[in-house]
Scaffold this motif. Structure first.
Motif, mmCIF file in Angstrom:
data_model
loop_
_atom_site.group_PDB
_atom_site.id
_atom_site.type_symbol
_atom_site.label_atom_id
_atom_site.label_comp_id
_atom_site.label_asym_id
_atom_site.label_seq_id
_atom_site.Cartn_x
_atom_site.Cartn_y
_atom_site.Cartn_z
ATOM 1 N N ARG A 47 0.821 -1.215 0.000
ATOM 2 C CA ARG A 47 0.000 0.000 0.000
ATOM 3 C C ARG A 47 0.852 1.261 0.000
ATOM 4 N N GLN A 48 1.900 1.296 0.806
ATOM 5 C CA GLN A 48 2.734 2.500 0.873
ATOM 6 C C GLN A 48 3.407 2.797 -0.461
ATOM 7 N N SER A 49 3.874 1.772 -1.132
ATOM 8 C CA SER A 49 4.509 1.972 -2.443
ATOM 9 C C SER A 49 3.496 2.403 -3.498
ATOM 10 N N ILE A 50 2.298 1.833 -3.452
ATOM 11 C CA ILE A 50 1.248 2.231 -4.387
ATOM 12 C C ILE A 50 0.926 3.708 -4.186
ATOM 13 N N GLN A 51 0.742 4.106 -2.933
ATOM 14 C CA GLN A 51 0.427 5.499 -2.627
ATOM 15 C C GLN A 51 1.557 6.433 -3.052
ATOM 16 N N ALA A 52 2.793 6.072 -2.739
ATOM 17 C CA ALA A 52 3.941 6.917 -3.083
ATOM 18 C C ALA A 52 4.076 7.070 -4.595
ATOM 19 N N SER A 53 3.833 5.983 -5.341
ATOM 20 C CA SER A 53 3.963 6.061 -6.801
ATOM 21 C C SER A 53 2.917 6.982 -7.401
ATOM 22 N N ARG A 54 1.736 6.991 -6.841
ATOM 23 C CA ARG A 54 0.678 7.859 -7.354
ATOM 24 C C ARG A 54 0.907 9.317 -6.940
ATOM 25 N N ALA A 55 1.374 9.518 -5.729
ATOM 26 C CA ALA A 55 1.636 10.881 -5.255
ATOM 27 C C ALA A 55 2.777 11.531 -6.042
ATOM 28 N N ALA A 56 3.697 10.718 -6.568
ATOM 29 C CA ALA A 56 4.851 11.240 -7.305
ATOM 30 C C ALA A 56 4.503 11.687 -8.724
ATOM 31 N N GLN A 57 3.347 11.285 -9.231
ATOM 32 C CA GLN A 57 2.965 11.666 -10.595
ATOM 33 C C GLN A 57 2.710 13.167 -10.653
ATOM 34 N N PRO A 58 3.340 13.856 -11.585
ATOM 35 C CA PRO A 58 3.190 15.315 -11.646
ATOM 36 C C PRO A 58 1.897 15.781 -12.310
ATOM 37 N N ASN A 59 1.202 14.883 -12.995
ATOM 38 C CA ASN A 59 0.022 15.269 -13.767
ATOM 39 C C ASN A 59 -1.164 15.598 -12.865
ATOM 40 N N ARG A 60 -2.008 16.515 -13.341
ATOM 41 C CA ARG A 60 -3.291 16.779 -12.694
ATOM 42 C C ARG A 60 -4.253 15.709 -13.179
ATOM 43 N N LYS A 61 -4.850 14.976 -12.247
ATOM 44 C CA LYS A 61 -5.723 13.860 -12.606
ATOM 45 C C LYS A 61 -7.166 14.166 -12.214
ATOM 46 N N ARG A 62 -8.080 13.709 -13.053
ATOM 47 C CA ARG A 62 -9.508 13.773 -12.756
ATOM 48 C C ARG A 62 -10.098 12.404 -13.055
ATOM 49 N N PHE A 63 -11.057 11.989 -12.244
ATOM 50 C CA PHE A 63 -11.685 10.688 -12.379
ATOM 51 C C PHE A 63 -13.182 10.873 -12.581
ATOM 52 N N ALA A 64 -13.714 10.336 -13.675
ATOM 53 C CA ALA A 64 -15.151 10.361 -13.946
ATOM 54 C C ALA A 64 -15.627 8.911 -14.015
ATOM 55 N N ILE A 65 -16.323 8.481 -12.989
ATOM 56 C CA ILE A 65 -16.777 7.094 -12.905
ATOM 57 C C ILE A 65 -17.955 6.884 -13.843
ATOM 58 N N ARG A 66 -17.858 5.850 -14.656
ATOM 59 C CA ARG A 66 -18.961 5.496 -15.566
ATOM 60 C C ARG A 66 -19.844 4.443 -14.937
ATOM 61 N N ARG A 67 -19.229 3.425 -14.312
ATOM 62 C CA ARG A 67 -20.019 2.424 -13.589
ATOM 63 C C ARG A 67 -19.119 1.581 -12.713
ATOM 64 N N ILE A 68 -19.722 1.048 -11.675
ATOM 65 C CA ILE A 68 -19.062 0.125 -10.767
ATOM 66 C C ILE A 68 -19.968 -1.095 -10.657
ATOM 67 N N ILE A 69 -19.392 -2.267 -10.897
ATOM 68 C CA ILE A 69 -20.156 -3.506 -10.759
ATOM 69 C C ILE A 69 -19.328 -4.495 -9.957
ATOM 70 N N GLY A 70 -20.000 -5.346 -9.235
ATOM 71 C CA GLY A 70 -19.282 -6.366 -8.499
ATOM 72 C C GLY A 70 -20.132 -6.980 -7.418
ATOM 73 N N THR A 71 -19.567 -7.998 -6.824
ATOM 74 C CA THR A 71 -20.174 -8.678 -5.692
ATOM 75 C C THR A 71 -19.085 -9.506 -5.027
ATOM 76 N N GLY A 72 -19.256 -9.722 -3.745
ATOM 77 C CA GLY A 72 -18.265 -10.528 -3.038
ATOM 78 C C GLY A 72 -16.897 -9.895 -3.097
ATOM 79 N N ASP A 73 -15.916 -10.672 -3.545
ATOM 80 C CA ASP A 73 -14.523 -10.218 -3.547
ATOM 81 C C ASP A 73 -14.031 -9.675 -4.885
ATOM 82 N N LEU A 74 -14.910 -9.529 -5.878
ATOM 83 C CA LEU A 74 -14.488 -9.051 -7.198
ATOM 84 C C LEU A 74 -15.336 -7.854 -7.621
ATOM 85 N N TRP A 75 -14.656 -6.712 -7.863
ATOM 86 C CA TRP A 75 -15.329 -5.471 -8.240
ATOM 87 C C TRP A 75 -14.600 -4.825 -9.415
#
Length: 126
Positions: A47-75
């Motif tokens: 988790r710490q490495s994932i977070q650090a790698s994303r925080a290091a990205q210089p780009n301005r990011k925006r997220f527009a969710i289209r849909r989320i589907i899942g159940t149980g342990d798979l999403w």
């Protein structure tokens, strides 16, 4: 009830991602989570490495969710990730263990012009 809790955690995760709130964004991951980017051949462990790698990205990011589907342990989340104004159509596959993400795989695709040969059968997606 568990599916509702995971869905709420996903909603919080993507909202935090869009707000560049790196601490809140990564609460969803287990300490030993693994993130794969198959198109670039990269794997990030922990988790710490994932977070650090994303925080290091210089780009301005925006997220527009289209849909989320899942159940149980798979999403699966389909969304448009925009880096500095350039959209990338993205799919995130999250595998949960103990209500936290154990593995995530992300796929990215650039947009392309519609094909003239199928124009009579299609309608634009907004």
């Amino acid at each position: 009830m568990r599916d509702q809790e995971i869905r709420a955690a996903l909603d919080q995760h993507w909202a935090a991602s869009d707000a560049s709130d790196f601490e809140a964004e990564h609460r969803i991951y287990r300490e030993d989570a693994v993130l794969d980017y198959p198109q670039s051949g990269e794997r990030i462990r922990g988790r710490q490495s994932i977070q650090a790698s994303r925080a290091a990205q210089p780009n301005r990011k925006r997220f527009a969710i289209r849909r989320i589907i899942g159940t149980g342990d798979l999403w699966i989340t389909e969304y448009v990730l925009t880096y500095d104004g350039r959209p990338s159509y993205t799919v995130s596959i999250m595998e949960f263990r103990d209500a936290k993400v154990a593995r995530e795989t992300q796929y990215f695709g650039d947009g392309f012009a519609p094909g003239a040969s199928r124009a009579q059968w299609v309608e634009p997606i907004t």
